[in-house]
Motif scaffolding. Structure first.
Motif, mmCIF file in Angstrom:
data_model
loop_
_atom_site.group_PDB
_atom_site.id
_atom_site.type_symbol
_atom_site.label_atom_id
_atom_site.label_comp_id
_atom_site.label_asym_id
_atom_site.label_seq_id
_atom_site.Cartn_x
_atom_site.Cartn_y
_atom_site.Cartn_z
ATOM 1 N N ASP A 19 77.703 -13.818 -36.258
ATOM 2 C CA ASP A 19 76.445 -13.785 -37.000
ATOM 3 C C ASP A 19 75.546 -14.860 -36.408
ATOM 4 O O ASP A 19 75.899 -16.042 -36.409
ATOM 5 N N LEU A 20 74.391 -14.456 -35.888
ATOM 6 C CA LEU A 20 73.511 -15.387 -35.180
ATOM 7 C C LEU A 20 72.370 -15.880 -36.053
ATOM 8 O O LEU A 20 71.342 -16.335 -35.546
ATOM 9 N N SER A 21 72.529 -15.792 -37.367
ATOM 10 C CA SER A 21 71.438 -16.164 -38.267
ATOM 11 C C SER A 21 71.166 -17.667 -38.265
ATOM 12 O O SER A 21 70.092 -18.103 -38.692
ATOM 13 N N GLU A 22 72.117 -18.479 -37.812
ATOM 14 C CA GLU A 22 71.847 -19.905 -37.709
ATOM 15 C C GLU A 22 70.980 -20.231 -36.499
ATOM 16 O O GLU A 22 70.310 -21.262 -36.462
ATOM 17 N N THR A 23 70.996 -19.343 -35.512
ATOM 18 C CA THR A 23 70.177 -19.527 -34.308
ATOM 19 C C THR A 23 68.843 -18.810 -34.415
ATOM 20 O O THR A 23 67.795 -19.343 -34.029
ATOM 21 N N TYR A 24 68.879 -17.592 -34.965
ATOM 22 C CA TYR A 24 67.672 -16.772 -35.082
ATOM 23 C C TYR A 24 67.421 -16.422 -36.543
ATOM 24 O O TYR A 24 68.340 -16.034 -37.268
ATOM 25 N N LYS A 44 65.083 -22.673 -33.252
ATOM 26 C CA LYS A 44 65.041 -23.881 -32.439
ATOM 27 C C LYS A 44 63.713 -24.068 -31.714
ATOM 28 O O LYS A 44 63.212 -25.193 -31.601
ATOM 29 N N VAL A 45 63.139 -22.984 -31.199
ATOM 30 C CA VAL A 45 61.976 -23.149 -30.312
ATOM 31 C C VAL A 45 60.691 -22.547 -30.860
ATOM 32 O O VAL A 45 59.637 -22.688 -30.246
ATOM 33 N N HIS A 46 60.755 -21.890 -32.009
ATOM 34 C CA HIS A 46 59.526 -21.326 -32.567
ATOM 35 C C HIS A 46 58.579 -22.445 -32.984
ATOM 36 O O HIS A 46 58.982 -23.427 -33.609
ATOM 37 N N ASP A 60 64.392 -16.852 -26.976
ATOM 38 C CA ASP A 60 64.715 -18.198 -26.498
ATOM 39 C C ASP A 60 63.536 -18.864 -25.799
ATOM 40 O O ASP A 60 63.586 -20.076 -25.509
ATOM 41 N N ARG A 61 62.504 -18.107 -25.523
ATOM 42 C CA ARG A 61 61.271 -18.669 -24.966
ATOM 43 C C ARG A 61 60.231 -18.918 -26.055
ATOM 44 O O ARG A 61 59.085 -19.245 -25.753
ATOM 45 N N GLY A 62 60.622 -18.721 -27.308
ATOM 46 C CA GLY A 62 59.725 -19.026 -28.418
ATOM 47 C C GLY A 62 58.937 -17.854 -28.955
ATOM 48 O O GLY A 62 58.077 -18.032 -29.824
ATOM 49 N N TRP A 63 59.218 -16.647 -28.474
ATOM 50 C CA TRP A 63 58.470 -15.480 -28.943
ATOM 51 C C TRP A 63 58.894 -15.077 -30.357
ATOM 52 O O TRP A 63 60.034 -15.267 -30.762
ATOM 53 N N VAL A 64 57.951 -14.472 -31.063
ATOM 54 C CA VAL A 64 58.203 -13.861 -32.366
ATOM 55 C C VAL A 64 58.178 -12.347 -32.183
ATOM 56 O O VAL A 64 57.279 -11.817 -31.508
ATOM 57 N N ILE A 65 59.162 -11.653 -32.743
ATOM 58 C CA ILE A 65 59.233 -10.192 -32.640
ATOM 59 C C ILE A 65 59.173 -9.611 -34.044
ATOM 60 O O ILE A 65 59.967 -9.992 -34.916
ATOM 61 N N ALA A 66 58.229 -8.710 -34.278
ATOM 62 C CA ALA A 66 58.016 -8.154 -35.617
ATOM 63 C C ALA A 66 58.040 -6.630 -35.577
ATOM 64 O O ALA A 66 57.678 -6.017 -34.567
ATOM 65 N N TYR A 67 58.467 -6.036 -36.694
ATOM 66 C CA TYR A 67 58.558 -4.580 -36.835
ATOM 67 C C TYR A 67 57.794 -4.170 -38.090
ATOM 68 O O TYR A 67 58.159 -4.558 -39.205
#
Length: 542
Positions: free
Chosen positions: A266-271, A295-297, A329-336
């Motif tokens: 589960d990657l919810s701690e990272t993302y 981390k980078v947002h 990981d480059r700080g992008w936000v992805i939305a749906y």
């Protein structure tokens, strides 16, 4: 089903069978024949489909095939139904009107009838979905019925013990049948059924994932009401795991259902994956799913992508995709943005034909929300749409040309006015139910009012745009992308025209066939375009 009897009939009477099929085809304008053997049944089913909303089903008694095909019910515009057989009964998922449906939501409910010629048209209401819920699909087994549904906009699966005992006068709501809702890692999960073809099985297999949970194969034991993790996709370099007690079922913890030794990634701690509600132009709430790196947002300074589709009742795929990691990981936000036109029946109808403009306003409202709430920098938001999603993005750009800094349109449906006027094209007639009939003046005027190709605004700066097309695309003609790019370059701000790019696949079709390597090449090209057009490459050098 008695396979031998049916096989003998097909062999000995193939000429008669062919003549029968040809006769039936003459009654249908566009028809698809599906001959399938029902699980543990003595009946075969023949389904004839005209368009997307007219459906007629025939059944044949394989033990008494000389009686021929029997229609289940007369075809009614807008009414669909799907059959499953269970020991003398047909269970039917349908959207046909019913006196027992008192709530406002439109959608499917479950009825049944006896598998007899005299009873096929006598349907008895069995299960109603209840308030804020809609049925999507079903799968029948010896001891259980699996129902796929949406409740308050979130996908769920549950099993009900079979057979269902219902009163002859009163149908039951799903809560009254003691359903077992399949536990899921989070409320934002998507799932895909595996090959559950064993009618006698009590275990149902799913592939479960979410934007922060890599694909997870799970076996749900409907008899014991427990589940087992079988396998999960490995994510190299990301090894975060969580305790399985976080598995959710219908909003409640089910610690007693989980083997304590089981764990999953589960990657919810990272993302971070968030579901927000956005108010559209008419006050309707639009679901928006937002994904970003914790981390980078950077609030208010991050570049972002927003995906949209909004057609044919399809819901955006929000399952796990390793492709996203590079951008996140480059700080992008992805939305749906789940705009009207997709989703369940009522949500779909609210974004079709005369209501199509709702889809564009919904998409713009979600984009504005990302900027106003500080998720994305106002000059670094990119819109992405594929096929009918290209229509959504293209029309939104015409209405709000300064909202996006860039856009990616994949095999986009851009010249809808001309396409809908040409019935010789493969999908035109089928699309009358979705976008409208151009022979109806009012519907054609609506189509023309939002057609991306016909509403390009002269002299205005348009966002940098990557348009992809496929030469052998049978769904969306390659000329649609080419015409739109040429017209944008000609009519809009001349300094912007070099940033509108057409990339044509000369070998593939609508789905850009080419395998894993070709997919990686396409994604790399798109990401390079994104990074360059948002100024991200320049910022990185600085």
């Amino acid at each position: 089903m008695k396979i031998n009897a049916l096989t003998e009939f097909l062999v000995e009477n193939w000429v008669l069978m062919w003549q029968m099929i040809c006769y039936l085809l003459k009654m249908i304008w566009v028809a698809v024949l599906i001959l399938q053997a029902q699980k543990m049944a003595s009946l075969s089913q023949l389904t004839l489909i005209r368009g997307l909303h007219l459906r007629k089903v025939y059944v044949m008694d394989a033990a008494n095939y000389k009686n021929g095909l029997m229609p289940v019910r007369k075809r009614v515009p807008g009414v669909q139904y799907f059959l499953e057989h269970h020991y003398g009964f047909f269970y039917i998922l349908t959207n046909a009107p019913s006196e027992n449906i008192t709530f406002a939501a439109e959608g499917y409910h479950l009825v049944r009838c006896r598998a007899e010629k005299s009873s096929l048209s006598t349907w008895q209401d069995v299960v109603l979905p209840g308030q804020d819920a809609t049925f999507q699909d079903m799968d029948m087994f010896h001891g259980h019925l699996v129902l796929s549904l949406q409740k308050e906009g979130l996908p769920m699966l549950c099993s009900i013990n079979m057979p269902i005992n219902v009163d002859n006068e009163q149908a039951k709501y799903i809560e009254d049948l003691n359903p077992w809702f399949f536990p899921l890692p989070s409320a934002l999960c998507s799932f895909l059924p595996a090959s559950n073809h064993d009618f006698a099985a009590s275990v149902y297999r799913l592939v479960v994932s979410s934007p922060v949970v890599p694909d997870l194969i799970v076996d749900y034991d409907m008899f014991k009401q427990k589940f087992t993790f079988l396998h999960q996709e490995e994510v190299i370099g990301l090894t975060a795991s969580t305790n399985p007690s976080r598995i959710l079922s219908n909003g409640e913890l089910h610690l007693e259902k989980v083997e304590t030794s089981q764990q999953w990634t589960d990657l919810s701690e990272t993302y971070s994956c968030e579901r927000r509600e956005v108010i559209s132009h008419d006050g309707v709430v639009i679901p928006l799913t937002i994904l970003y790196s914790r981390k980078v947002h950077s609030s208010g300074n991050s570049p972002g992508l927003i995906y949209g589709y909004g057609a044919y009742g399809e819901v955006l795929d929000k399952g796990w995709s390793a492709d996203r990691i590079s951008l996140l990981d480059r700080g992008w936000v992805i939305a749906y943005a789940d705009v009207r036109g997709g989703g369940d029946r009522a949500w779909h109808q609210a974004g079709t034909k005369m209501n199509k403009h709702n889809s564009f306003h919904d998409f713009a409202a979600c984009a504005i929300y990302l900027i106003s709430e500080g998720y994305v920098h106002k000059n670094q938001l990119v819109a992405i749409g594929c096929s009918a999603g290209g229509l959504l993005v293209g029309a939104t750009i015409n209405k709000y040309p300064d909202l996006f800094c860039a856009a990616i349109l994949k095999v986009p449906f851009l010249d809808i006015s001309n396409t809908m006027l040409d019935p010789s094209l493969p999908l035109t007639i089928l699309d009358y139910d979705e976008f409208g009939d151009p022979d109806v003046q009012e519907e054609f005027e609506t189509i023309h009012s939002y057609s991306p190709y016909d509403n390009i605004v002269p002299g205005v700066c348009y966002p940098s745009t990557l348009v992809t097309a496929s030469f052998h695309d049978s769904r969306v003609g390659v000329w649609e992308a080419a015409k739109w790019v040429a017209k944008v370059r000609e009519k809009t701000c001349q300094s912007c025209s070099p940033s509108v790019i057409l990339k044509t696949n000369m070998d593939g079709g609508h789905f850009s066939e080419g395998g894993c390597l070709k997919h990686c090449e396409d994604m790399a090209f798109e990401y390079a375009f994104l990074i360059k057009t948002t100024g991200f490459l320049h910022d990185a050098k600085q």
